[in-house]
Write a protein that holds these residues in place. Structure first.
Motif, short mmCIF file in Angstrom:
data_model
loop_
_atom_site.label_atom_id
_atom_site.label_comp_id
_atom_site.label_asym_id
_atom_site.label_seq_id
_atom_site.Cartn_x
_atom_site.Cartn_y
_atom_site.Cartn_z
N TYR A 290 24.22 65.68 33.42
CA TYR A 290 24.70 66.43 34.58
C TYR A 290 23.78 67.60 34.83
CZ TYR A 290 29.10 64.01 33.57
OH TYR A 290 30.06 63.06 33.34
N TYR A 291 23.82 68.13 36.06
CA TYR A 291 23.07 69.36 36.32
C TYR A 291 23.85 70.25 37.26
CZ TYR A 291 21.69 67.57 40.90
OH TYR A 291 21.71 67.10 42.19
N ARG A 292 23.43 71.49 37.29
CA ARG A 292 24.01 72.47 38.22
C ARG A 292 22.88 73.36 38.69
NH1 ARG A 292 28.75 76.10 35.96
NH2 ARG A 292 27.02 77.35 35.14
N THR B 145 31.36 71.97 39.55
CA THR B 145 29.99 72.32 39.93
C THR B 145 28.96 71.41 39.31
OG1 THR B 145 29.92 73.87 38.08
CG2 THR B 145 30.60 74.76 40.21
N TRP B 146 29.37 70.51 38.43
CA TRP B 146 28.41 69.69 37.69
C TRP B 146 28.19 68.36 38.39
CZ3 TRP B 146 26.04 72.36 34.03
CH2 TRP B 146 26.68 73.50 33.52
N PRO C 135 29.42 68.53 30.92
CA PRO C 135 29.72 69.83 31.55
C PRO C 135 30.19 70.88 30.54
CG PRO C 135 30.57 68.05 32.90
CD PRO C 135 30.08 67.42 31.62
#
Lengths: 275, 275, 275, 275
Positions: free
Chosen positions: B210-212, B230-231, B224
């Protein structure tokens, strides 16, 4: 440079040689006398045979002098054939996997010395390890690689021959690599039955090695455990062979003499009493 | 399977992500949620950039959850680009040298995944490491070998190309080796400036990633760090590229699309907003 | 006996003193020159101040000479006030909790010396630790107990007074315990702002202590880091006081002179130039 | 919470229970089933009797699941009476000195549980340790302090009486300290001959404890090692007593019944068959 002891004989607690003598191996970890490194604090190891064909192993990255476990294990483990080793690393990391002794099947090996220019020769020496044994390459030392290469060269069939063939190949590479390079090989090897202790160096002084035979016990050490005159030096470029139920033999190793046939060599044996 | 986080953005203390969030990486070491191994207690590591081109490294064999040093270091170390990794070993030893991230010059790499049948493929993968870099092979993991192989394939010149070429070669070997074998490669790579995060698997489900992106900060994580929405998942067989001063790109990796030219690929870029 | 260094001055990387000099503290861990123990391999520690009032700490049971993490941390950690310590244990276990420096709130302390007959006096010294601070007693060394006892005696209000009162009490106990018993106390103490370095012994020779003041930097060391003549011995039974923004003072500690009033003592100050 | 096993019977290799069963203690270190902490990765320990009156000890801070030494030791160490313990720390540090089992002379003890509000009660419990035994206080756990307090209360003369007196005193302090506080005490104790296994809790649910008696072997475990129905729960607030050469007894411990005389208690014995 490291320090080590190898024992075969009656079943005894390991403490008799590893932790209790005045200048025991544990004492040598803090203040060795005949080594370029007086401190051998880069981990240590035990290997011993009892009811199983494969040896038991204990490897630890802490210095031997402060390891409480070592005191207990040496008091409670009994063995008729064991190795103990304190390490002074010569460039490779301090990990359990780089601590001696190394085992492969029922064979066990430990080493004091080094292959000069290891970083450049590592790949070549590793190429001597057969595919089937490569998963046993769990560390990164020259010592473990040399041992597995010797396994590949046929330790099971002809221990001295396999050791000589491997070392001769490595010597060639070391010499090709530059005139100043050196090879030191003072090591112990066993199949759980017979004990071989090598003292060899090329282009250099061989690391110290002594032995004592007494009452059916053979002890081979990097340096004497006490100040008695019972310790006999193993001559440079020779191998001590202690076969189960037979007298110790001291044979030439990788010298001119070592090129002769097995029969010839038998006549070269120096008996213990002559030393 | 392991868990990791990669960060680039403002200069912040490492604790913001490694130890303080509700489901921080240190918390994941004891109870990961999206991993086959809920315990990631086989050592951990930090790697961070500050004033030097080469990253600082901290590797420890203890579990992250009980390491007091980790708490202090994450509080006092600040960085604009750092990696952190907790390990669940898949067959290789628990040593500092086998802990991620790995560094080579100014490059740094960490990995969650494995090369199936590593014992059989190890020699082949290691053969991809150039002689000059072989002394940097200080551990025995598949991850470190893949990283050094990618270095040899030209990370400096063309990071994505070098990664693809290396992985494509390894995929071929994995597939030759047997139908059931798998390759999982969820990893982060950086030269101290740009960040690449790969999510790839062949014959298998890709490990979670995952990224943010928020306020100039990019955080990429195995799972997360909190329960906010938000992920964003990185799609399987894609690579996240966060170049310094530019928007994040999500590009195909080792998929059909990835065989096209660089020019074509530029048109394929999925901008962040679309996810 | 241990070896240590204390630094205050400009913000510098720890490596300037801990790992890089010819006879750095890391080098002293393997071969100290002015110590009864030439090997200080029973763990080590770092403590440093930066943006937080409380110091960061790094403790490790491995010898300093082989710890890869130490090299990286000393390169990447910067501080205007730090302590570093390599340990030669005098009877207590090699654990991280027994490694110096010790911290309590914003105070930090490290020690080279011992309380004679520690096994018999331990309970008494521990009884000086206030209940509120007893949870901070996480190890078993004499050093940590003396530090927490000094905290209880009022370091916050009057550092030198608290140190003297505590040491005077312990001296009394040591002397009661038998004529041959000794107390050695060569230590460093700070609140994150001012630095105090003690050199004291009763019934014995005080352990060596030197300092150098140059360009706004004060370095206090167990033994000189190089062979220059810039290192000045701290006289036995004195304390070096380096208050922020003021010149170094060398004051009597636990000697006859030390019983006088603060005002009198101010007139006793030996300025640096006289040494 | 921790997990442990205690064994007495024929001389066997430790691996029979520690590493080989499906749900061995080593397996429980990674995934315990009946514990609030499924991960018991904060170190472990072995203690065993053989030819010496004092037990051998092996303590390690690494998780049991990844310690190669443990596999070898359990294979090669044989004993007629041994303890093994995997730790989930409840507030005190992960050091070898805080790993169970603890030994004092020929006595050995290990524990799963805690003294509520340990930080506040520690000094009181430590005050129960006699001066002569205080040097044996090498760690900081509640468990070790309780053991040494029991030693001081006369384990040598009357093991159950000493245990009850000590626990009763601690219960009083725990209760004085606040209504919510709890005491859990599920532990094993031996003098090298007789085995005592306690399952007790005040203001709380007692931690699980099971035993199996078969062919002269007694095994007591935190949770069953397999899914057979051979495991019998020890009732809460009872102690299992396995005296050498006699049948197991299950006696009340610190319950109303336990206040009665020894004679009365003898009539309370529940024989194994009734469970």
């Amino acid at each position: 440079m490291c320090r080590w002891i190898a024992y075969c004989g009656q079943d005894i607690p390991l403490e008799n040689y590893v932790t209790m003598p005045q200048h025991s191996l544990a004492a040598q970890s803090l203040s060795a006398l005949e080594s370029t490194a007086s401190t051998n604090g880069d981990g240590f190891g035990l290997g011993w045979y009892d009811r199983h064909p494969e040896p038991g192993l204990y490897h630890e990255t802490r210095p031997a002098w402060s390891d409480e476990n070592l005191r207990y294990l040496c008091r409670h483990l009994h063995s008729h054939l064991f190795f103990a080793h304190v390490r002074a690393a010569t460039g490779t990391a301090v990990t359990r996997q780089n601590c001696h002794p190394f085992a492969c099947g029922h064979w066990m090996f430990m080493h004091n010395g080094f292959v000069g220019s290891w970083n450049r020769l590592r790949r070549k020496v590793e190429s001597l390890i057969p595919d089937a044994l490569y998963p046993s390459r769990i560390g990164t030392t020259d010592s473990e690689a040399v041992f597995l290469a010797m396994m590949g060269a046929g330790l099971e069939v002809n221990p001295l021959g396999a050791a000589e063939a491997t070392l001769r190949q490595i010597c060639t590479w070391v010499n090709e690599n530059g005139r100043g390079e050196k090879l030191r090989f003072t090591s112990a090897l066993t199949d759980g039955r017979d004990l071989f202790a090598f003292r060899f160096a090329e282009n250099d002084t061989a690391n110290s090695l002594y032995y004592r035979e007494e009452g059916g016990e053979v002890v081979v050490v990097s340096e004497p455990l006490d100040q008695t005159d019972t310790w006999i030096p193993v001559p440079a470029n020779h191998v001590l062979v202690a076969k189960k139920g037979r007298s110790i033999e001291i044979l030439p190793f990788l010298s001119a003499a070592s090129h002769r046939s097995e029969t010839e060599r038998a006549t070269q044996i120096r008996v213990v009493a002559r030393h």
